[in-house]
Design a protein around this motif. Structure first.
Motif, PDB file in Angstrom:
ATOM      1  N   ALA A  30      15.891   7.998 -16.839  1.00  0.00           N
ATOM      2  CA  ALA A  30      14.867   8.520 -15.916  1.00  0.00           C
ATOM      3  C   ALA A  30      15.423   9.570 -14.959  1.00  0.00           C
ATOM      4  O   ALA A  30      14.803  10.621 -14.745  1.00  0.00           O
ATOM      5  N   ASP A  31      16.583   9.309 -14.374  1.00  0.00           N
ATOM      6  CA  ASP A  31      17.115  10.259 -13.385  1.00  0.00           C
ATOM      7  C   ASP A  31      17.464  11.609 -14.016  1.00  0.00           C
ATOM      8  O   ASP A  31      17.317  12.654 -13.379  1.00  0.00           O
ATOM      9  N   ASN A  32      17.932  11.590 -15.266  1.00  0.00           N
ATOM     10  CA  ASN A  32      18.244  12.867 -15.922  1.00  0.00           C
ATOM     11  C   ASN A  32      16.979  13.597 -16.360  1.00  0.00           C
ATOM     12  O   ASN A  32      16.926  14.832 -16.325  1.00  0.00           O
ATOM     13  N   LEU A  33      15.970  12.831 -16.752  1.00  0.00           N
ATOM     14  CA  LEU A  33      14.682  13.454 -17.089  1.00  0.00           C
ATOM     15  C   LEU A  33      14.060  14.080 -15.836  1.00  0.00           C
ATOM     16  O   LEU A  33      13.422  15.132 -15.898  1.00  0.00           O
ATOM     17  N   ALA A  34      14.290  13.418 -14.693  1.00  0.00           N
ATOM     18  CA  ALA A  34      13.736  13.927 -13.426  1.00  0.00           C
ATOM     19  C   ALA A  34      14.298  15.303 -13.096  1.00  0.00           C
ATOM     20  O   ALA A  34      13.579  16.157 -12.548  1.00  0.00           O
ATOM     21  N   VAL A  35      15.551  15.519 -13.437  1.00  0.00           N
ATOM     22  CA  VAL A  35      16.167  16.832 -13.158  1.00  0.00           C
ATOM     23  C   VAL A  35      15.451  17.918 -13.966  1.00  0.00           C
ATOM     24  O   VAL A  35      15.126  18.989 -13.446  1.00  0.00           O
ATOM     25  N   ILE A  36      15.165  17.612 -15.233  1.00  0.00           N
ATOM     26  CA  ILE A  36      14.496  18.598 -16.102  1.00  0.00           C
ATOM     27  C   ILE A  36      13.078  18.874 -15.591  1.00  0.00           C
ATOM     28  O   ILE A  36      12.684  20.027 -15.395  1.00  0.00           O
ATOM     29  N   PHE A  37      12.326  17.796 -15.341  1.00  0.00           N
ATOM     30  CA  PHE A  37      10.940  18.002 -14.889  1.00  0.00           C
ATOM     31  C   PHE A  37      10.914  18.679 -13.519  1.00  0.00           C
ATOM     32  O   PHE A  37      10.083  19.567 -13.282  1.00  0.00           O
ATOM     33  N   GLY A  38      11.838  18.281 -12.642  1.00  0.00           N
ATOM     34  CA  GLY A  38      11.890  18.882 -11.300  1.00  0.00           C
ATOM     35  C   GLY A  38      12.112  20.379 -11.378  1.00  0.00           C
ATOM     36  O   GLY A  38      11.440  21.161 -10.684  1.00  0.00           O
ATOM     37  N   ALA A  39      13.048  20.783 -12.240  1.00  0.00           N
ATOM     38  CA  ALA A  39      13.352  22.209 -12.363  1.00  0.00           C
ATOM     39  C   ALA A  39      12.153  22.968 -12.920  1.00  0.00           C
ATOM     40  O   ALA A  39      11.805  24.056 -12.436  1.00  0.00           O
ATOM     41  N   ILE A  40      11.504  22.398 -13.925  1.00  0.00           N
ATOM     42  CA  ILE A  40      10.369  23.096 -14.555  1.00  0.00           C
ATOM     43  C   ILE A  40       9.169  23.143 -13.612  1.00  0.00           C
ATOM     44  O   ILE A  40       8.540  24.194 -13.447  1.00  0.00           O
ATOM     45  N   SER A  41       8.851  22.025 -12.973  1.00  0.00           N
ATOM     46  CA  SER A  41       7.635  22.008 -12.142  1.00  0.00           C
ATOM     47  C   SER A  41       7.797  22.834 -10.867  1.00  0.00           C
ATOM     48  O   SER A  41       6.815  23.294 -10.298  1.00  0.00           O
ATOM     49  N   SER A  42       9.053  23.037 -10.420  1.00  0.00           N
ATOM     50  CA  SER A  42       9.224  23.843  -9.203  1.00  0.00           C
ATOM     51  C   SER A  42       9.287  25.340  -9.505  1.00  0.00           C
ATOM     52  O   SER A  42       9.286  26.161  -8.590  1.00  0.00           O
ATOM     53  N   SER A  43       9.349  25.675 -10.794  1.00  0.00           N
ATOM     54  CA  SER A  43       9.377  27.099 -11.151  1.00  0.00           C
ATOM     55  C   SER A  43       7.962  27.680 -11.079  1.00  0.00           C
ATOM     56  O   SER A  43       6.993  27.037 -11.490  1.00  0.00           O
ATOM     57  N   SER A  44       7.851  28.894 -10.534  1.00  0.00           N
ATOM     58  CA  SER A  44       6.514  29.463 -10.341  1.00  0.00           C
ATOM     59  C   SER A  44       5.899  29.982 -11.649  1.00  0.00           C
ATOM     60  O   SER A  44       4.685  30.036 -11.781  1.00  0.00           O
ATOM     61  N   HIS A  45       6.737  30.371 -12.604  1.00  0.00           N
ATOM     62  CA  HIS A  45       6.216  30.870 -13.883  1.00  0.00           C
ATOM     63  C   HIS A  45       6.933  30.174 -15.026  1.00  0.00           C
ATOM     64  O   HIS A  45       8.155  30.171 -15.082  1.00  0.00           O
ATOM     65  N   ASN A  46       6.152  29.598 -15.909  1.00  0.00           N
ATOM     66  CA  ASN A  46       6.731  28.946 -17.085  1.00  0.00           C
ATOM     67  C   ASN A  46       6.014  29.400 -18.336  1.00  0.00           C
ATOM     68  O   ASN A  46       4.834  29.778 -18.297  1.00  0.00           O
ATOM     69  N   ALA A  47       6.727  29.312 -19.445  1.00  0.00           N
ATOM     70  CA  ALA A  47       6.091  29.576 -20.737  1.00  0.00           C
ATOM     71  C   ALA A  47       5.377  28.303 -21.195  1.00  0.00           C
ATOM     72  O   ALA A  47       5.636  27.216 -20.667  1.00  0.00           O
ATOM     73  N   VAL A  48       4.501  28.469 -22.186  1.00  0.00           N
ATOM     74  CA  VAL A  48       3.712  27.326 -22.681  1.00  0.00           C
ATOM     75  C   VAL A  48       4.628  26.171 -23.090  1.00  0.00           C
ATOM     76  O   VAL A  48       4.467  25.029 -22.649  1.00  0.00           O
ATOM     77  N   LEU A  49       5.616  26.482 -23.926  1.00  0.00           N
ATOM     78  CA  LEU A  49       6.478  25.413 -24.435  1.00  0.00           C
ATOM     79  C   LEU A  49       7.312  24.766 -23.326  1.00  0.00           C
ATOM     80  O   LEU A  49       7.590  23.572 -23.374  1.00  0.00           O
ATOM     81  N   THR A  50       7.686  25.568 -22.342  1.00  0.00           N
ATOM     82  CA  THR A  50       8.465  25.016 -21.221  1.00  0.00           C
ATOM     83  C   THR A  50       7.631  23.980 -20.473  1.00  0.00           C
ATOM     84  O   THR A  50       8.129  22.913 -20.112  1.00  0.00           O
ATOM     85  N   ALA A  51       6.364  24.313 -20.252  1.00  0.00           N
ATOM     86  CA  ALA A  51       5.485  23.368 -19.549  1.00  0.00           C
ATOM     87  C   ALA A  51       5.328  22.079 -20.352  1.00  0.00           C
ATOM     88  O   ALA A  51       5.313  20.978 -19.786  1.00  0.00           O
ATOM     89  N   TRP A  52       5.254  22.198 -21.686  1.00  0.00           N
ATOM     90  CA  TRP A  52       5.145  20.992 -22.520  1.00  0.00           C
ATOM     91  C   TRP A  52       6.439  20.180 -22.476  1.00  0.00           C
ATOM     92  O   TRP A  52       6.399  18.950 -22.435  1.00  0.00           O
ATOM     93  N   ILE A  53       7.584  20.886 -22.473  1.00  0.00           N
ATOM     94  CA  ILE A  53       8.866  20.163 -22.348  1.00  0.00           C
ATOM     95  C   ILE A  53       8.893  19.434 -21.009  1.00  0.00           C
ATOM     96  O   ILE A  53       9.303  18.272 -20.918  1.00  0.00           O
TER      97      ILE A  53
END
Lengths: 460, 158
Positions: A201-224
């Motif tokens: 969970a804690d390592n997954l949180a790092v990935i989701f945290g980085a993606i959700s705090s980014s202002s622009h993401n690609a479609v696949l990034t948002a799904w990841i």
């Protein structure tokens, strides 16, 4: 204090367990009660008073409801429920209510931010289930205050559940033999839960945290990102539940399981039979069925489902995104019940599973994003309009760095590994213990590196 | 008689609860301000903006705190590695999270004391006066010659 902290594992737990096992008979109740108070007071001493008040109030009112004359039962019940709900609302929904009024009226109503006492939603629901079961004469009231306090304040499931019902552990509160074998099973549950939390969970949180705090993401990034959150919230919460169940076993209790591999579900209805089972059954038994359940006209049945699911959402947090999340599931369940049931039955299992996971992942967008704007933006990115493209270098970076973790998560959220482990435990216990020891060592290494890691559900 | 005894006990419990809630309301609370409001106010203090504004990477580096585990943060730290001047204000989602964040801030203070304990007399003097506290869902670490003024400015705001 959180379970996944060095202090808890290497200081509090060994000392507490040593004293608990050395003290004979009912003396263990005193040890467990004092241990629970210390555990709770570690983070917020002022709220120990609230927790004790809740225990005393419900202890007294349980007896009062049971013993009072017939004509006073209803008023006593209403009084007890109102006080419990008022306490919960005062701490959890006061600011939310004022913000909503401000939003609707345009007035600027300032308010101080009250801190949320740990586990208030869990122990309020636990105490309410006791009161309602006493009222239904399903159980007799507990007349020993210490025993009731052990039930009401028990630290293993205090912060994030499961919502243990008095009826389920009534006999264990009176007598709960402990043994090395049961302690071992408890330790295994605890290690498994710890590994789920700190390794996955804690390592997954790092990935989701980085993606959700980014202002622009690609479609696949948002799904990841949402896939990472989907896995994170499961391993975080089920990890805590496993640790609570494990600690319970070490103390001689047997708590009901709270998760039953929800991500293998083939419908949303099945998903909610497997996810946070103690909360689902609480709402079913104390809200849905008293409202009439499905034994009413269709409009009332629909109303019952929507009311229960809006409340389920609101239980998770004082924010409209949680209400939306609850109503979303209410609508999906209605859709499955009245429209999709035949279609789903005829569809292949793989299609049913894909549909369920898709719906659940969309649901986690509502859950993880705290404003309607953020929800719209994240969904917009997942489905294209707000995305910066279909895939970019960040997509490949997250995929490359996360793929091993994702594969481990997909395997671990199915019964396969646990079944194998159980068989191994019977065939070669030494090897199974060595695997547990290795998991524990790796978890500790992660904990030393990441000094701060709260449980997601502890905030509810 | 039985009825009145029961009524008195219930009334006493309700009165106790009321008094307790009033006490909690007046003692352990803080206004719900956004981090932007806090930042715009704190950045009016020259001794804060003399330092370097830090990002989430620095938050993890110095405090082992992920920014996603907070509701927001305000972090300025002196550029010189020999300076202990810094201000960190964290907003937690709950009291439980605030207490864990406070532990992280206290660990940082301990680590700074270990680093400068052997030779940094001036730094140790500042660290001994550092403010590491929590109120409501806010946690702060303030260290420097003007830490007292920062503390007063922030606490009067919340």
């Amino acid at each position: 204090m959180v379970f996944s902290s060095i202090f808890f594992i290497f200081c509090f737990l060994p000392v507490f367990m040593l004293v608990y096992y050395l003290v004979p008979g009912r003396g263990r109740d005193i040890v467990l009660f004092i241990g629970s108070l210390i555990f709770y007071a570690w983070g917020e001493p002022v709220y120990v008073i609230l927790m004790l008040f809740s225990a005393l109030f419900n202890y007294y009112m349980g007896m009062e409801i049971y013993d009072c004359p017939e004509e006073s039962i209803k008023i006593n019940l209403i009084f007890t429920v109102v006080v419990n709900v008022f306490i919960l609302c005062f701490f959890k929904y006061f600011g939310f209510l004022l913000d909503t009024v401000s939003g609707i009226t345009g007035l600027s109503i300032g308010h101080p931010e009250l801190s949320l006492p740990i586990g208030i939603s869990f122990y309020t629901f636990k105490n309410l289930s006791y009161i309602l079961d006493v009222h239904r004469e399903k159980i007799e009231p507990q007349r020993n205050f210490l025993t009731f306090c052990v039930y009401s304040t028990m630290f293993p499931h205090m912060a994030a559940g499961p919502i243990v019902r008095y009826a389920d552990i009534e006999k264990q509160l009176a007598r709960r033999p402990v043994s090395i074998a049961k302690f071992g099973v408890g330790a295994e549950y605890f290690i498994k839960g710890l590994a789920k939390k700190v390794i996955l969970a804690d390592n997954l949180a790092v990935i989701f945290g980085a993606i959700s705090s980014s202002s622009h993401n690609a479609v696949l990034t948002a799904w990841i990102g949402i896939f990472a959150y989907t896995m994170e919230i499961y391993f975080d919460f089920s990890g805590y539940s496993d640790m609570a169940i494990g600690l319970g076993k070490m103390l001689g209790f047997d708590f009901q399981k709270n998760f039953d591999y929800p991500y293998i579900s083939e419908t949303i209805t099945e998903f909610w039979r497997r996810w946070h089972m103690s909360l689902g059954s609480w709402f079913r038994d104390y809200i849905y069925i008293p409202l009439g359940g499905n034994r009413v006209s269709m409009p009332k049945h629909i109303r019952n489902i929507l009311v229960v699911w809006a409340l389920t959402g609101l239980w998770h947090g004082a924010s409209w995104n949680f209400v939306l999340w609850g109503v979303y599931y209410g609508l999906l369940l209605l859709l499955e019940k009245f429209v999709l049931s035949d279609l789903l039955q005829k569809a292949p299992a793989a299609v049913r599973k894909a549909y369920t996971m898709f719906a659940v992942m969309i649901g986690w967008v509502f859950f993880s994003q705290t404003s309607f704007g953020a929800i719209a933006k994240y969904l917009g990115t997942m489905f294209g309009p707000a995305a910066s493209g279909f895939a970019d270098s960040a997509t490949f970076y997250y995929f490359r760095t996360g793929i091993v973790l994702f594969v481990i998560c997909v395997i671990s959220c199915r019964p396969f590994l646990q079944d194998r482990f159980r068989r191994l435990m019977k065939r070669n216990m030494s090897l199974a213990i060595a695997i547990d020891a290795a998991l524990f060592a790796v978890s500790i290494a992660y904990m030393v590196y990441n000094s701060y890691s709260p449980f997601l559900y502890a905030k509810f | 008689m039985q009825f009145s005894k029961s009524l008195i006990i219930k009334a006493a419990m309700v009165i106790f609860l009321g008094l307790y809630l009033v006490w909690i309301y007046n003692s352990d609370n803080a206004k719900d301000l956004s981090m932007d409001q806090i930042a715009s106010s704190m950045e009016n203090i020259a001794t804060v903006t003399e330092m370097q504004k830090r990002d989430k990477g620095d938050l993890q580096r110095y405090y082992s705190i992920m920014d996603t585990d907070t509701e927001g943060f305000f972090f300025y730290k002196d550029v010189s590695p020999m300076s202990v001047n810094e201000i960190l204000i964290l907003k937690a989602g709950s009291k439980d999270e605030a207490s864990s964040l406070l532990e992280a801030a206290e660990s940082h203070l301990e680590s700074q004391e270990n680093v400068f304990g052997a030779y940094g007399t001036d730094q140790m003097a500042l660290l001994s006066e550092a403010s590491v506290e929590s109120r409501g869902n806010y946690v702060w670490y303030m260290c420097g010659p003007d830490a007292g003024a920062w503390h007063d400015a922030f606490t009067s705001m919340i």
